[in-house]
Design an enzyme around this catalytic site. Sequence first.
Site, PDB file in Angstrom:
ATOM      1  N   GLU A 165     -17.879 -55.652  16.238  1.00 33.81           N
ATOM      2  CA  GLU A 165     -17.034 -56.692  15.646  1.00 33.81           C
ATOM      3  C   GLU A 165     -17.526 -58.104  15.991  1.00 33.81           C
ATOM      4  OE1 GLU A 165     -12.976 -55.877  16.741  1.00 33.81           O
ATOM      5  OE2 GLU A 165     -12.762 -54.317  15.229  1.00 33.81           O
ATOM      6  N   GLU A 322     -13.358 -47.860  12.362  1.00 30.61           N
ATOM      7  CA  GLU A 322     -12.289 -47.745  13.365  1.00 30.61           C
ATOM      8  C   GLU A 322     -10.943 -47.905  12.683  1.00 30.61           C
ATOM      9  OE1 GLU A 322     -12.242 -50.600  16.510  1.00 30.61           O
ATOM     10  OE2 GLU A 322     -14.369 -50.399  16.910  1.00 30.61           O
TER      11      GLU A 322
HETATM   12  C1  GAL Z   1     -11.104 -53.172  17.853  1.00 34.02           C
HETATM   13  C2  GAL Z   1     -12.259 -52.918  18.797  1.00 34.02           C
HETATM   14  C3  GAL Z   1     -12.084 -51.617  19.552  1.00 34.02           C
HETATM   15  C4  GAL Z   1     -10.691 -51.502  20.103  1.00 34.02           C
HETATM   16  C5  GAL Z   1      -9.728 -51.633  18.963  1.00 34.02           C
HETATM   17  C6  GAL Z   1      -8.293 -51.429  19.374  1.00 34.02           C
HETATM   18  O1  GAL Z   1     -11.026 -54.515  17.503  1.00 34.02           O
HETATM   19  O2  GAL Z   1     -13.459 -52.879  18.086  1.00 34.02           O
HETATM   20  O3  GAL Z   1     -13.025 -51.544  20.590  1.00 34.02           O
HETATM   21  O4  GAL Z   1     -10.475 -52.506  21.036  1.00 34.02           O
HETATM   22  O5  GAL Z   1      -9.855 -52.900  18.392  1.00 34.02           O
HETATM   23  O6  GAL Z   1      -7.431 -51.552  18.278  1.00 34.02           O
END
Ligand code: GAL
Length: 699
Positions: A165, A322
């Site tokens: 990110e 994710e």
């Molecule tokens: C994202 C990040 C992950 C985790 C996730 C939790 O922004 O890439 O590592 O922290 O949020 O929602």
Amino acid sequence: MTATPALPASDPSRPTATVPGSKVLYGADYNPEQWDPSIWREDVALMRQAGVNTVSLGIWSWALLEPAPGQFCFDWFDEVLGLLVEAGIDVDLATPTAAPPSWFYRAHPEARLVEADGTYRNGGSRGICCPHSPAYAAAAARITDAVAAHVAGNPHVTMWHVHNEYGAPGGDCHCETSQAAFRDWLKHRYGCLDELNRAWGTAFWGQLYGDWSEVTTPRHSGTALNPTCELDFARFTSDSLLARFTAERDIIRKHFPRTPVTTNLMATNCPANDYWRWAQDMDVVSTDYYLEADSPESQIWLAMESDLTRSLAGNRPWILMEHAVSAVSWQPHNRAKMPGEERRNALAHIARGADGVLAFQWRQSRRGAEKFHSAMVPHAGTDTRVFREVCALGGELTGLDELRGTEVRARVALLWDWNSFWAQDLAWRPSVLMRHREQMRRVYEWLWDRGTTVDFVHPEADLGRYDVVLAPASYLISDAAAANVAAFVHRGGRFAALPFFAVVDDEECVHEGGAPGPLRDVLGLTVEEVRPIPEGCEVTLAPTPAAGVPQDAGAVTATVWSEHLRLAGARGVWNAVDGPTPGPAITVHDYGRGTAVYVSVVLQPRALATVLDPLLDLPIDKPATLDGGRPRNLEAVTRHATDGSGRAYTVLLNHDAVAHRLALVGNDLLTGRELHATEPTTLAPGDVAVVCHETTGDH
Ligand code: GAL
């Protein structure tokens, strides 16, 4: 004018890469370093049980892989990799550069990122260091090369996941090294200081620069800063972070010339990066999306995220890298998903072009900042609703592999440009209520409600495949974008712009003669004055006979904004009958073979439907139910095979608490049932169907 090219050409020497493998990807970030090795064996066994086929490995592992500068330790990593390979689970291998080790911060305090107010961002959390720091660049290159060289030739590393990110937390740095880098970037953009002074309008408030060393990043100052400086700094930061990505990508390619390289974007949620430029440099586009769980419209914002990601991917498949299988841990109130909600969310991404659905993270942490964030294996273990649903979804996804590579075909596009958003949201605009995000959302919600599938498109990109183009938040319009839109309308396109449109050029300079600048001829009007409506107040609009709605359609109300329009060819179709600007508020203009609509007020989604539906003749992609009508919360999107077979897959999602009866024909891939038009299909509350059917022609 020296403009940064909006859309750099992609590297022609690279084959068009795609999502790896032949299955719908299913899995998660896997962070085995949080756990005792005895758990790793259980992990891979449970992954198999859940149908996991891909995990992202090593995202936060820099300190473990390189415990001291230049000293590498791959023992634990090799063991984990071996277990995954043995279990047939592919690896999306990360470069761990989003969390530099403590030793790095100790050795290189000068590499810390400096905020606009001069505060340092220290170690102890995560996030990039200064993206211009030579020490950070060297250390990131060293660990990237070490990891890639270590696994070179391993066919189970099927994809690379660079960093994490970029831009979260923001990558805008104001240290001395960054000041110098910014000046270099500006020298490249403007050539000489006179040109910078002209473009930035530094005669205003006597900001003139006489020497390059006087030019700084937009640091904390007395009051509003120079807006063009701020806009350029946003562009510069996006370019700087992109340079960090391509540096790591190119190191990987030396060891893995044919393996796709991605980085996880945050499509609608990243203010830092111009992803149109980024997507050109990625082999596969992937994004992270976390549900706005408390929003009653959460399914709409999820859909918007998917549509933007697919558009960034050039309408090719993409990966949801994710998401949360249940609650997140960083919103003020973290609602857990209801039974069936995760399945619906995952399949909604698939509906809009995703060929993979991965979560953060595999096993829920017991320690650290994210221990209350859900995961595929929760604290309470496998005898849980969450794990049962995770396994059930894994099973269902194996039945959807034939959707891979199919494409969504939208006939309607929304213009989307980070340059415009950066500019629109700067300080000292006519109203703080006029932010780009809300404008985009209102329009997207109206279209989602009616079941019109949309793409997002850069204003300078080819608009040829669309029947209708909308500009919900195009405050900044370059000359090239204006010419593109004008040509689209002239050729017969239907176009609609929403307020605060085409106000400035790409130097944040107000178009000569006022808005809508180079599109005055297309819209047939000039905006004489903007007149924001105070918060809490409304303006009433009534249709004129030209509006195409029954005259008893009733009034609609507008908020936030109004404009005094001087018509030059356009005809008013809705007039304000009260408020600060009585007179034409919504206009239509015939231009060439096309039509250009202008909406000069802020309307809620329902009012947009009343006003714009009769004017734009938009396609509808969701079926009517047997009970009549198209319920708002019945979502339907179709993916089409690209092999000329005419096969298509319509994903129907019932977000309602009541069942809907439909006349569907085809084969539901989730249940295996044959569906016949003569026998109504009932889609239960919260349920999903993926109907494989034949189409004739393109649609
Ligand atoms: C994202 C990040 C992950 C985790 C996730 C939790 O922004 O890439 O590592 O922290 O949020 O929602």
